[in-house]
Design a protein around this motif. Structure first.
Motif, PDB file in Angstrom:
ATOM      1  N   UNK A  61       0.740  -1.100   0.061  1.00 38.03           N
ATOM      2  CA  UNK A  61       0.094  -0.003  -0.058  1.00 38.03           C
ATOM      3  C   UNK A  61       0.951   1.314   0.073  1.00 38.03           C
ATOM      4  N   UNK A  62       1.943   1.358   0.989  1.00 37.60           N
ATOM      5  CA  UNK A  62       2.628   2.577   0.950  1.00 37.60           C
ATOM      6  C   UNK A  62       3.412   2.639  -0.313  1.00 37.60           C
ATOM      7  N   UNK A  63       3.892   1.449  -0.708  1.00 35.19           N
ATOM      8  CA  UNK A  63       4.871   1.549  -1.977  1.00 35.19           C
ATOM      9  C   UNK A  63       4.052   2.152  -3.230  1.00 35.19           C
ATOM     10  N   UNK A  64       2.660   1.484  -3.261  1.00 34.42           N
ATOM     11  CA  UNK A  64       1.725   2.267  -4.445  1.00 34.42           C
ATOM     12  C   UNK A  64       1.530   3.599  -4.310  1.00 34.42           C
ATOM     13  N   UNK A  65       1.251   4.091  -3.129  1.00 32.61           N
ATOM     14  CA  UNK A  65       1.144   5.365  -2.865  1.00 32.61           C
ATOM     15  C   UNK A  65       2.430   6.299  -3.195  1.00 32.61           C
ATOM     16  N   UNK A  66       3.495   6.007  -2.947  1.00 37.85           N
ATOM     17  CA  UNK A  66       4.917   6.661  -3.128  1.00 37.85           C
ATOM     18  C   UNK A  66       5.039   6.432  -4.792  1.00 37.85           C
ATOM     19  N   UNK A  67       4.529   5.474  -5.417  1.00 37.49           N
ATOM     20  CA  UNK A  67       4.804   5.388  -6.819  1.00 37.49           C
ATOM     21  C   UNK A  67       3.988   6.485  -7.558  1.00 37.49           C
ATOM     22  N   UNK A  68       2.595   6.432  -7.122  1.00 36.89           N
ATOM     23  CA  UNK A  68       1.582   7.288  -7.655  1.00 36.89           C
ATOM     24  C   UNK A  68       2.254   9.103  -7.463  1.00 36.89           C
ATOM     25  N   UNK A  69       2.726   9.232  -6.107  1.00 36.68           N
ATOM     26  CA  UNK A  69       3.336  10.642  -5.898  1.00 36.68           C
ATOM     27  C   UNK A  69       4.541  10.941  -7.008  1.00 36.68           C
ATOM     28  N   UNK A  70       5.229   9.866  -7.017  1.00 42.09           N
ATOM     29  CA  UNK A  70       6.378  10.254  -7.727  1.00 42.09           C
ATOM     30  C   UNK A  70       5.922  10.418  -9.251  1.00 42.09           C
ATOM     31  N   UNK A  71       4.742   9.674  -9.806  1.00 45.90           N
ATOM     32  CA  UNK A  71       4.426   9.696 -11.317  1.00 45.90           C
ATOM     33  C   UNK A  71       3.502  11.027 -11.533  1.00 45.90           C
ATOM     34  N   UNK A  72       3.012  11.538 -10.267  1.00 48.03           N
ATOM     35  CA  UNK A  72       1.967  12.931 -10.335  1.00 48.03           C
ATOM     36  C   UNK A  72       3.180  13.978 -10.556  1.00 48.03           C
ATOM     37  N   UNK A  73       3.906  14.076  -9.585  1.00 47.08           N
ATOM     38  CA  UNK A  73       4.979  14.923  -9.681  1.00 47.08           C
ATOM     39  C   UNK A  73       5.851  15.241 -10.994  1.00 47.08           C
ATOM     40  N   UNK A  74       6.226  14.042 -11.412  1.00 41.77           N
ATOM     41  CA  UNK A  74       6.802  13.945 -12.778  1.00 41.77           C
ATOM     42  C   UNK A  74       5.871  14.545 -14.015  1.00 41.77           C
ATOM     43  N   UNK A  75       4.569  14.240 -13.720  1.00 40.96           N
ATOM     44  CA  UNK A  75       3.648  14.988 -14.840  1.00 40.96           C
ATOM     45  C   UNK A  75       3.500  16.218 -14.618  1.00 40.96           C
ATOM     46  N   UNK A  76       3.352  16.718 -13.434  1.00 37.09           N
ATOM     47  CA  UNK A  76       3.304  18.267 -13.446  1.00 37.09           C
ATOM     48  C   UNK A  76       4.504  18.818 -13.704  1.00 37.09           C
ATOM     49  N   UNK A  77       5.831  18.285 -13.367  1.00 39.28           N
ATOM     50  CA  UNK A  77       6.977  18.879 -13.579  1.00 39.28           C
ATOM     51  C   UNK A  77       7.220  18.936 -15.192  1.00 39.28           C
ATOM     52  N   UNK A  78       6.615  17.757 -16.008  1.00 45.73           N
ATOM     53  CA  UNK A  78       6.753  18.042 -17.231  1.00 45.73           C
ATOM     54  C   UNK A  78       5.943  19.012 -18.018  1.00 45.73           C
ATOM     55  N   UNK A  80       4.669  22.016 -16.149  1.00 48.42           N
ATOM     56  CA  UNK A  80       5.011  23.060 -15.654  1.00 48.42           C
ATOM     57  C   UNK A  80       6.376  23.392 -15.522  1.00 48.42           C
ATOM     58  N   UNK A  81       6.880  24.324 -16.129  1.00 46.64           N
ATOM     59  CA  UNK A  81       8.586  24.751 -16.189  1.00 46.64           C
ATOM     60  C   UNK A  81       8.688  25.410 -14.753  1.00 46.64           C
ATOM     61  N   UNK A  82       7.654  26.125 -14.242  1.00 43.93           N
ATOM     62  CA  UNK A  82       7.944  26.899 -12.929  1.00 43.93           C
ATOM     63  C   UNK A  82       7.857  25.862 -11.941  1.00 43.93           C
ATOM     64  N   UNK A  83       7.063  24.698 -11.820  1.00 44.81           N
ATOM     65  CA  UNK A  83       7.454  23.648 -10.761  1.00 44.81           C
ATOM     66  C   UNK A  83       8.493  23.035 -10.973  1.00 44.81           C
ATOM     67  N   UNK A  84       8.984  22.664 -12.069  1.00 41.06           N
ATOM     68  CA  UNK A  84       9.991  22.062 -12.492  1.00 41.06           C
ATOM     69  C   UNK A  84      11.391  22.562 -11.649  1.00 41.06           C
ATOM     70  N   UNK A  85      11.239  23.721 -12.151  1.00 40.95           N
ATOM     71  CA  UNK A  85      12.620  24.728 -11.459  1.00 40.95           C
ATOM     72  C   UNK A  85      12.332  24.749 -10.043  1.00 40.95           C
ATOM     73  N   UNK A  86      11.306  25.092  -9.421  1.00 41.66           N
ATOM     74  CA  UNK A  86      11.224  25.015  -7.880  1.00 41.66           C
ATOM     75  C   UNK A  86      11.524  23.846  -7.243  1.00 41.66           C
TER      76      UNK A  86
END
Length: 218
Positions: A61-78, A80-86
């Motif tokens: 359960x926590x592993x899947x949650x961490x995977x979803x967090x990582x995928x979400x932030x990677x998508x937002x970073x892709x 939003x240049x501002x988010x990626x820089x921050x």
């Protein structure tokens, strides 16, 4: 003993699958979030393996949650240049056109011993041979040795200047060059691109070399 072996094998497979789903990145290119997620997943796996009183699938359960967090932030970073820089940080120019920027060195806690070490590792004999040295967010120092100076080199504060990213004109880059969007469109038309929004990425380097990538081009 058999249960311990089974848990070890089970979580080995799970961790490999999760890391594969996170995408392929070299160790030196990992972002802060990637490192945190990797450490947490490893800790969860070890804890679940060692404690035989815990249900062997409890760590999923926590592993899947961490995977979803990582995928979400990677998508937002892709997107939003501002988010990626921050979130991931941005490169810092330590040496520009042969001049050392002590302020950037202090800001990044990068001393002269670090600089000289990475120059040696790059095979660079002297600082005077360096045109640009850029400290990447990963901590790696990208070194470009001196070449014949082009007309545009004095206008670019770095090695490569992105002009279009995801179909959007980078106004700061045009200001740095002292050019307009009309000039950019004219240059793109010379290279066979009629509209800016059909360009995925466009950049110009210190040698006045252009790189243009069309959206969804195969």
């Amino acid at each position: 003993m058999l249960m311990l072996i089974f848990r070890t094998f089970f979580y080995y497979v799970i961790v490999v699958i999760i890391f594969r789903l996170m995408g392929k990145r070299e160790v030196g290119e990992l972002s802060l979030l990637d490192i945190v997620v990797y450490i947490m997943i490893a800790e969860i796996a070890v804890l679940t393996i060692e404690d035989l009183d815990i249900f062997f699938g409890y760590g999923l359960i926590p592993m899947i949650v961490l995977l979803l967090i990582q995928r979400l932030t990677a998508w937002i970073s892709l997107k939003s240049p501002l988010f990626r820089t921050w979130f991931e940080g941005k490169p810092s120019i330590i040496i520009a056109q042969g001049k050392i920027d002590e302020y950037q060195m202090k800001k990044n806690r990068f001393n002269f011993d670090d600089l000289l070490q990475q120059l040696r590792e790059n095979g660079t004999e002297s600082i005077k041979d360096v045109s640009y040295a850029i400290l990447e967010p990963s901590g790696k120092l990208s070194i470009i040795e001196r070449v014949n100076q082009s007309k545009i080199q004095g206008k670019i504060n770095g090695l490569v200047l992105p002009l279009v990213v995801d179909g959007r004109v980078q106004d700061k880059a045009l200001t740095e060059l002292g050019e307009s969007e009309a000039w950019l469109l004219a240059e793109l038309k010379k290279r066979g691109y009629d509209k800016i929004n059909e360009v995925s990425f466009c950049s110009i380097d210190v040698n006045d070399e252009w790189y243009v990538d069309k959206k969804n081009e195969k």
